[in-house]
Design a protein around this motif. Structure first.
Motif, PDB file in Angstrom:
ATOM      1  N   GLY A   1       0.824  -1.203   0.000  1.00 26.72           N
ATOM      2  CA  GLY A   1       0.000   0.000   0.000  1.00 26.72           C
ATOM      3  C   GLY A   1       0.854   1.247   0.000  1.00 26.72           C
ATOM      4  N   GLY A   2       0.206   2.396   0.210  1.00 26.08           N
ATOM      5  CA  GLY A   2       0.928   3.658   0.222  1.00 26.08           C
ATOM      6  C   GLY A   2       1.076   4.250  -1.165  1.00 26.08           C
ATOM      7  N   THR A   3       1.756   5.399  -1.204  1.00 26.72           N
ATOM      8  CA  THR A   3       1.953   6.107  -2.470  1.00 26.72           C
ATOM      9  C   THR A   3       3.417   6.159  -2.884  1.00 26.72           C
ATOM     10  N   GLN A   4       4.292   5.507  -2.125  1.00 24.87           N
ATOM     11  CA  GLN A   4       5.706   5.521  -2.468  1.00 24.87           C
ATOM     12  C   GLN A   4       5.963   4.649  -3.705  1.00 24.87           C
ATOM     13  N   LEU A   5       7.015   4.991  -4.439  1.00 24.07           N
ATOM     14  CA  LEU A   5       7.321   4.279  -5.672  1.00 24.07           C
ATOM     15  C   LEU A   5       8.109   3.000  -5.405  1.00 24.07           C
ATOM     16  N   PHE A   6       9.128   3.056  -4.556  1.00 26.01           N
ATOM     17  CA  PHE A   6      10.014   1.912  -4.363  1.00 26.01           C
ATOM     18  C   PHE A   6       9.415   0.929  -3.357  1.00 26.01           C
ATOM     19  N   LEU A   7       9.614  -0.366  -3.654  1.00 25.81           N
ATOM     20  CA  LEU A   7       8.996  -1.407  -2.840  1.00 25.81           C
ATOM     21  C   LEU A   7       9.445  -1.355  -1.389  1.00 25.81           C
ATOM     22  N   GLN A   8      10.712  -1.012  -1.141  1.00 26.08           N
ATOM     23  CA  GLN A   8      11.194  -1.008   0.241  1.00 26.08           C
ATOM     24  C   GLN A   8      10.527   0.068   1.083  1.00 26.08           C
ATOM     25  N   ASP A   9       9.889   1.059   0.436  1.00 26.52           N
ATOM     26  CA  ASP A   9       9.216   2.128   1.170  1.00 26.52           C
ATOM     27  C   ASP A   9       7.712   1.893   1.301  1.00 26.52           C
ATOM     28  N   ARG A  10       7.230   0.775   0.780  1.00 26.06           N
ATOM     29  CA  ARG A  10       5.788   0.520   0.765  1.00 26.06           C
ATOM     30  C   ARG A  10       5.427  -0.524   1.821  1.00 26.06           C
ATOM     31  N   PRO A  11       4.422  -0.275   2.651  1.00 26.96           N
ATOM     32  CA  PRO A  11       4.017  -1.261   3.663  1.00 26.96           C
ATOM     33  C   PRO A  11       3.264  -2.425   3.025  1.00 26.96           C
ATOM     34  N   ILE A  12       3.480  -3.603   3.557  1.00 24.25           N
ATOM     35  CA  ILE A  12       2.785  -4.793   3.061  1.00 24.25           C
ATOM     36  C   ILE A  12       1.367  -4.822   3.623  1.00 24.25           C
ATOM     37  N   THR A  13       0.399  -4.964   2.736  1.00 23.66           N
ATOM     38  CA  THR A  13      -1.013  -4.958   3.138  1.00 23.66           C
ATOM     39  C   THR A  13      -1.701  -6.285   2.827  1.00 23.66           C
ATOM     40  N   GLY A  14      -0.984  -7.256   2.277  1.00 27.47           N
ATOM     41  CA  GLY A  14      -1.576  -8.552   1.962  1.00 27.47           C
ATOM     42  C   GLY A  14      -2.579  -8.449   0.828  1.00 27.47           C
ATOM     43  N   THR A  15      -3.756  -8.970   1.071  1.00 24.07           N
ATOM     44  CA  THR A  15      -4.794  -8.988   0.022  1.00 24.07           C
ATOM     45  C   THR A  15      -5.753  -7.802   0.135  1.00 24.07           C
ATOM     46  N   GLU A  16      -5.346  -6.756   0.827  1.00 21.08           N
ATOM     47  CA  GLU A  16      -6.225  -5.614   1.049  1.00 21.08           C
ATOM     48  C   GLU A  16      -6.651  -4.966  -0.273  1.00 21.08           C
ATOM     49  N   GLN A  17      -5.725  -4.842  -1.218  1.00 18.06           N
ATOM     50  CA  GLN A  17      -6.055  -4.218  -2.503  1.00 18.06           C
ATOM     51  C   GLN A  17      -7.101  -5.042  -3.260  1.00 18.06           C
ATOM     52  N   TYR A  18      -6.965  -6.354  -3.212  1.00 18.22           N
ATOM     53  CA  TYR A  18      -7.932  -7.222  -3.897  1.00 18.22           C
ATOM     54  C   TYR A  18      -9.300  -7.157  -3.230  1.00 18.22           C
ATOM     55  N   ARG A  19      -9.313  -7.127  -1.885  1.00 17.42           N
ATOM     56  CA  ARG A  19     -10.589  -7.019  -1.172  1.00 17.42           C
ATOM     57  C   ARG A  19     -11.261  -5.688  -1.485  1.00 17.42           C
ATOM     58  N   PHE A  20     -10.469  -4.641  -1.629  1.00 23.84           N
ATOM     59  CA  PHE A  20     -11.023  -3.332  -1.961  1.00 23.84           C
ATOM     60  C   PHE A  20     -11.664  -3.348  -3.352  1.00 23.84           C
ATOM     61  N   LEU A  21     -11.022  -4.016  -4.305  1.00 22.09           N
ATOM     62  CA  LEU A  21     -11.559  -4.085  -5.661  1.00 22.09           C
ATOM     63  C   LEU A  21     -12.878  -4.859  -5.710  1.00 22.09           C
ATOM     64  N   PHE A  22     -12.964  -5.927  -4.932  1.00 25.96           N
ATOM     65  CA  PHE A  22     -14.131  -6.808  -5.007  1.00 25.96           C
ATOM     66  C   PHE A  22     -15.167  -6.533  -3.920  1.00 25.96           C
ATOM     67  N   ASP A  23     -15.047  -5.399  -3.238  1.00 22.60           N
ATOM     68  CA  ASP A  23     -16.020  -5.028  -2.210  1.00 22.60           C
ATOM     69  C   ASP A  23     -17.202  -4.346  -2.891  1.00 22.60           C
ATOM     70  N   CYS A  24     -18.256  -5.125  -3.161  1.00 22.30           N
ATOM     71  CA  CYS A  24     -19.421  -4.609  -3.892  1.00 22.30           C
ATOM     72  C   CYS A  24     -20.706  -5.071  -3.218  1.00 22.30           C
TER      73      CYS A  24
END
Length: 340
Positions: free
Chosen positions: A76-99
């Motif tokens: 997650g987050g808005t940073q470009l490099f992976l080392q600066d981004r927090p791990i959120t697991g499947t949160e992005q997928y759950r957000f997409l399919f939350d309908c």
């Protein structure tokens, strides 16, 4: 006359020797490292040596980006490099399919994603249906003995050679408010039509331009299938007095079906991936009327004020699964055609 022929033959032989001499030296120089490598790794491993450059290219530009995309989709987050981004697991997928209802994009948390899927589904339905129909009709016509058949085949295939961006710019120039089509409408006493303001017209022209640009490719596949049908079958049907409609549905269509299946699957894959020509033609508008799933991914990752790389990566992984399933279907269809 024989003397002249002898001179020409000698001149040709001398020219061949002049060309062959440097090539022979070049081949010997190339053979030295190849022979050394073969002695070092053995002849059984030589195929891997020749495959290594392609495997390296494939790994660098296909496998590595795919793995990076998967990694971004669980952060997650808005940073470009992976080392600066927090791990959120499947949160992005759950957000997409939350309908609340997948049939209504407005009930989804990420309604733009489902609006893109909805628009893409409409586009695919009409584009693939009419693409297959027009490709079949065109192939049947071009397979007949008509005047200037080679010329007409080239005419239908020519748009395939153009860049999708060029195709979109040409048609945008035609369809603008002061474009060629509206100039013609005005000349015959009709009002101008704002094609890119109406959602229905924008979707219509997106489908039309896509069909116009790719019709020749699918026609070529079906034309190859028609030419592979044995003429003896048609001659036997003609001797039996079989009607043309019965010949088409009992001989042509069943024997052409493997090619048609390939065309359908390839058109589906191309339709799901549609982006560049529609993006240039309509920009996804009016509003989001022609914003398809690939443009949603592009906008989410690069053009929105807040660039959400994780959400765009998750959406692209979902799209990748769909394309993978369609590709497997296409491979199965091709294998069935080859074995049949």
């Amino acid at each position: 006359m024989a003397h002249v022929d002898d001179k020409l033959g000698n001149a040709g032989e001398m020219l061949q020797n002049v060309v062959a001499w440097p090539l022979g030296i070049l081949f010997k120089l190339l053979d030295l490292p190849i022979s050394a490598i073969q002695r070092l790794i053995g002849i059984r491993r030589m195929p891997w040596f020749f495959l290594l450059p392609n495997l390296a290219f494939f790994g660098l530009f296909v496998i590595l980006p795919l793995l990076m995309n998967l990694a971004y989709s669980v952060t997650g987050g808005t940073q470009l490099f992976l080392q600066d981004r927090p791990i959120t697991g499947t949160e992005q997928y759950r957000f997409l399919f939350d309908c609340g209802s997948y049939a209504d994009p407005l009930t989804c948390r990420e309604d733009r994603f489902w609006k893109g899927i909805f628009n893409t589904s409409i586009f695919i339905f009409f584009q693939v249906s009419f693409m297959v129909l027009f490709s079949l009709i065109t192939a049947l016509v071009l397979n007949r003995e008509i005047r200037a058949r080679g010329f007409w085949r080239a005419v239908f295939f020519f748009p395939v050679l153009l860049s999708p961006v060029v195709v979109a710019l040409i048609w945008k120039w035609i369809l603008l408010r002061d474009g060629i089509l509206n100039a013609f409408l005005v000349s015959i006493g009709l009002d101008r039509i704002l094609f890119f303001v109406s959602p229905e017209w924008a979707m219509f022209w997106a489908v039309f331009v896509s069909i116009w640009a790719h019709l020749g490719f699918y026609t070529l596949i079906l034309l190859a299938g028609l030419q592979a049908i044995q003429p003896d079958l048609y001659e036997a049907a003609e001797m039996d007095g079989t009607s043309k409609e019965r010949v088409f549905f009992r001989i042509t269509l069943p024997l052409l079906w493997p090619n048609m299946l390939v065309v359908i699957v390839l058109a589906l894959i191309k339709g799901v991936q549609v982006f560049d020509e529609v993006y240039v033609l309509t920009g996804g508008g009016p509003g989001t009327a022609t914003q398809f799933i690939v443009q949603y991914i592009y906008n989410t990752a690069f053009t929105n004020q807040v660039q959400n790389f994780g959400l765009a990566s998750a959406a692209s992984m979902v799209l990748g699964v769909v394309l993978f399933i369609l590709t497997l279907t296409q491979l199965a269809a091709t294998r069935r055609r080859d074995n049949g």
